[in-house]
Design a protein around this motif. Structure first.
Motif, PDB file in Angstrom:
ATOM      1  N   GLY A  43       0.783  -1.221   0.000  1.00 28.61           N
ATOM      2  CA  GLY A  43       0.000   0.000   0.000  1.00 28.61           C
ATOM      3  C   GLY A  43       0.821   1.281   0.000  1.00 28.61           C
ATOM      4  N   HIS A  44       2.130   1.180   0.043  1.00 26.62           N
ATOM      5  CA  HIS A  44       2.995   2.363   0.011  1.00 26.62           C
ATOM      6  C   HIS A  44       3.575   2.512  -1.395  1.00 26.62           C
ATOM      7  CE1 HIS A  44       2.933   1.508   4.340  1.00 26.62           C
ATOM      8  NE2 HIS A  44       3.126   2.818   4.487  1.00 26.62           N
ATOM      9  N   PRO A  45       3.222   3.570  -2.112  1.00 30.15           N
ATOM     10  CA  PRO A  45       3.743   3.749  -3.469  1.00 30.15           C
ATOM     11  C   PRO A  45       5.232   4.076  -3.503  1.00 30.15           C
ATOM     12  CG  PRO A  45       2.381   5.617  -2.835  1.00 30.15           C
ATOM     13  CD  PRO A  45       2.271   4.608  -1.738  1.00 30.15           C
ATOM     14  N   ALA A  46       5.789   4.528  -2.375  1.00 27.58           N
ATOM     15  CA  ALA A  46       7.209   4.857  -2.313  1.00 27.58           C
ATOM     16  C   ALA A  46       7.821   4.286  -1.048  1.00 27.58           C
ATOM     17  CB  ALA A  46       7.414   6.370  -2.343  1.00 27.58           C
ATOM     18  N   VAL A  47       9.019   3.746  -1.193  1.00 21.98           N
ATOM     19  CA  VAL A  47       9.787   3.293  -0.039  1.00 21.98           C
ATOM     20  C   VAL A  47      11.150   3.962  -0.086  1.00 21.98           C
ATOM     21  CG1 VAL A  47       8.619   1.052   0.158  1.00 21.98           C
ATOM     22  CG2 VAL A  47      10.733   1.219  -1.145  1.00 21.98           C
ATOM     23  N   THR A  59      13.109  -9.437  -3.678  1.00 23.36           N
ATOM     24  CA  THR A  59      12.610  -8.332  -2.858  1.00 23.36           C
ATOM     25  C   THR A  59      11.866  -7.325  -3.721  1.00 23.36           C
ATOM     26  OG1 THR A  59      14.457  -8.606  -1.319  1.00 23.36           O
ATOM     27  CG2 THR A  59      13.278  -6.510  -1.243  1.00 23.36           C
ATOM     28  N   LEU A  60      12.430  -6.999  -4.865  1.00 22.13           N
ATOM     29  CA  LEU A  60      11.808  -6.032  -5.764  1.00 22.13           C
ATOM     30  C   LEU A  60      10.471  -6.540  -6.286  1.00 22.13           C
ATOM     31  CD1 LEU A  60      15.011  -4.921  -7.695  1.00 22.13           C
ATOM     32  CD2 LEU A  60      13.767  -3.618  -5.943  1.00 22.13           C
ATOM     33  N   ALA A  61      10.383  -7.835  -6.546  1.00 20.99           N
ATOM     34  CA  ALA A  61       9.120  -8.414  -7.023  1.00 20.99           C
ATOM     35  C   ALA A  61       8.029  -8.272  -5.967  1.00 20.99           C
ATOM     36  CB  ALA A  61       9.327  -9.880  -7.400  1.00 20.99           C
ATOM     37  N   VAL A  62       8.377  -8.476  -4.699  1.00 20.24           N
ATOM     38  CA  VAL A  62       7.400  -8.314  -3.621  1.00 20.24           C
ATOM     39  C   VAL A  62       6.944  -6.862  -3.546  1.00 20.24           C
ATOM     40  CG1 VAL A  62       7.040  -8.436  -1.121  1.00 20.24           C
ATOM     41  CG2 VAL A  62       8.290 -10.273  -2.292  1.00 20.24           C
ATOM     42  N   LEU A  63       7.892  -5.936  -3.650  1.00 17.62           N
ATOM     43  CA  LEU A  63       7.534  -4.513  -3.593  1.00 17.62           C
ATOM     44  C   LEU A  63       6.606  -4.137  -4.742  1.00 17.62           C
ATOM     45  CD1 LEU A  63      10.984  -2.908  -2.682  1.00 17.62           C
ATOM     46  CD2 LEU A  63       8.989  -3.137  -1.186  1.00 17.62           C
ATOM     47  N   ALA A  64       6.971  -4.538  -5.950  1.00 18.05           N
ATOM     48  CA  ALA A  64       6.162  -4.190  -7.127  1.00 18.05           C
ATOM     49  C   ALA A  64       4.762  -4.777  -7.024  1.00 18.05           C
ATOM     50  CB  ALA A  64       6.859  -4.664  -8.401  1.00 18.05           C
ATOM     51  N   GLY A  67       2.343  -2.763  -4.841  1.00 13.24           N
ATOM     52  CA  GLY A  67       1.985  -1.406  -5.226  1.00 13.24           C
ATOM     53  C   GLY A  67       3.085  -0.365  -5.138  1.00 13.24           C
ATOM     54  N   THR A  68       4.273  -0.762  -4.758  1.00 11.65           N
ATOM     55  CA  THR A  68       5.377   0.199  -4.707  1.00 11.65           C
ATOM     56  C   THR A  68       5.816   0.546  -6.122  1.00 11.65           C
ATOM     57  OG1 THR A  68       6.141  -0.602  -2.554  1.00 11.65           O
ATOM     58  CG2 THR A  68       7.750   0.583  -3.896  1.00 11.65           C
ATOM     59  N   GLU A  69       6.044   1.833  -6.351  1.00  5.18           N
ATOM     60  CA  GLU A  69       6.481   2.304  -7.668  1.00  5.18           C
ATOM     61  C   GLU A  69       7.842   2.987  -7.618  1.00  5.18           C
ATOM     62  OE1 GLU A  69       3.396   4.939  -8.914  1.00  5.18           O
ATOM     63  OE2 GLU A  69       1.849   3.399  -8.777  1.00  5.18           O
ATOM     64  N   LEU A  70       8.220   3.497  -6.447  1.00  3.95           N
ATOM     65  CA  LEU A  70       9.458   4.264  -6.307  1.00  3.95           C
ATOM     66  C   LEU A  70      10.262   3.761  -5.127  1.00  3.95           C
ATOM     67  CD1 LEU A  70      11.300   6.787  -6.857  1.00  3.95           C
ATOM     68  CD2 LEU A  70       9.785   8.034  -5.290  1.00  3.95           C
ATOM     69  N   ILE A  71      11.563   3.573  -5.360  1.00  3.24           N
ATOM     70  CA  ILE A  71      12.505   3.241  -4.292  1.00  3.24           C
ATOM     71  C   ILE A  71      13.520   4.367  -4.243  1.00  3.24           C
ATOM     72  CG2 ILE A  71      14.279   1.637  -3.493  1.00  3.24           C
ATOM     73  CD1 ILE A  71      12.748  -0.499  -5.237  1.00  3.24           C
ATOM     74  N   ALA A  72      13.605   5.034  -3.096  1.00  6.42           N
ATOM     75  CA  ALA A  72      14.570   6.119  -2.909  1.00  6.42           C
ATOM     76  C   ALA A  72      15.621   5.654  -1.919  1.00  6.42           C
ATOM     77  CB  ALA A  72      13.868   7.371  -2.398  1.00  6.42           C
ATOM     78  N   GLN A  73      16.814   5.404  -2.425  1.00  6.53           N
ATOM     79  CA  GLN A  73      17.928   4.923  -1.602  1.00  6.53           C
ATOM     80  C   GLN A  73      18.591   6.117  -0.923  1.00  6.53           C
ATOM     81  OE1 GLN A  73      19.065   1.662  -1.265  1.00  6.53           O
ATOM     82  NE2 GLN A  73      21.280   1.651  -1.355  1.00  6.53           N
ATOM     83  N   ARG A  74      18.765   6.044   0.398  1.00  6.76           N
ATOM     84  CA  ARG A  74      19.373   7.130   1.153  1.00  6.76           C
ATOM     85  C   ARG A  74      20.890   6.987   1.216  1.00  6.76           C
ATOM     86  NH1 ARG A  74      15.645   5.087   4.493  1.00  6.76           N
ATOM     87  NH2 ARG A  74      17.124   4.732   6.181  1.00  6.76           N
TER      88      ARG A  74
END
Length: 171
Positions: A43-47, A59-64, A67-74
């Motif tokens: 339910g989070h479009p961005a992580v 991991t990416l398959a689970v996120l996609a 409903g995740t669309e954006l991954i912002a690496q810190r």
């Protein structure tokens, strides 16, 4: 937009909260993002992830799928992210473009000086009320030859500091 931030350290939390206040919802977790924790992003479009995240294809398959669309690496590094898998899944990946080269160079010098002057040992002894100097003497940095591998932005800042100490420089 609701953002889920993984692997948030205590000192990062207030900075992230201030950055997103009034603009986006933010939920911070202290666990790192990996295959086992990815379902928490449902339910989070961005992580937001840290350099300690494991963003492999699974991991990416689970996120996609959640409903995740954006991954912002810190971090500037992204070797922990399978970029091909992210592209195949339609995920956008962002990262920090750069850090202050001064901060990195100054920290490197702080570590070098701590080693040279045996500060960790000195601090330990002081806590134990042991004020002997034996084994604690360092050497003058002035006059040393300093070799710098990598003379980009950080290396340039590092060498300017080294020059201020009066060292001979090799790059």
């Amino acid at each position: 937009m609701e953002i889920l931030a993984y692997g948030v350290q205590a000192d990062e939390r207030p900075l992230l909260e201030r950055a997103f206040a009034g603009r986006h919802g933010l939920r911070c977790l202290d666990v790192f993002l990996d295959r086992d924790t990815a379902p928490l992003a449902a339910g989070h479009p961005a992580v937001s992830s840290s350099v300690n995240a494991v963003l492999d294809a699974d991991t990416l398959a689970v996120l996609a799928a959640s409903g995740t669309e954006l991954i912002a690496q810190r971090s500037t590094g992204f070797n922990n992210i399978d970029l091909d898998a992210a592209a195949d899944l339609g995920l956008t990946v962002a990262r920090v473009s750069h850090y202050s080269p001064y901060a990195v160079a100054e920290h490197a010098w702080a570590l070098a000086l701590a080693v040279n002057r045996r500060l960790t040992r000195a601090a330990t002894r002081t806590r134990e009320f042991d004020f002997r100097l034996d084994g604690l003497l360092g050497r003058d940095v002035h006059g040393m030859t300093v070799g710098v591998i990598g003379t980009g932005k950080i290396g340039e800042c590092f060498t300017r500091i080294a020059a201020g100490f009066g060292t001979e420089l090799l790059g």
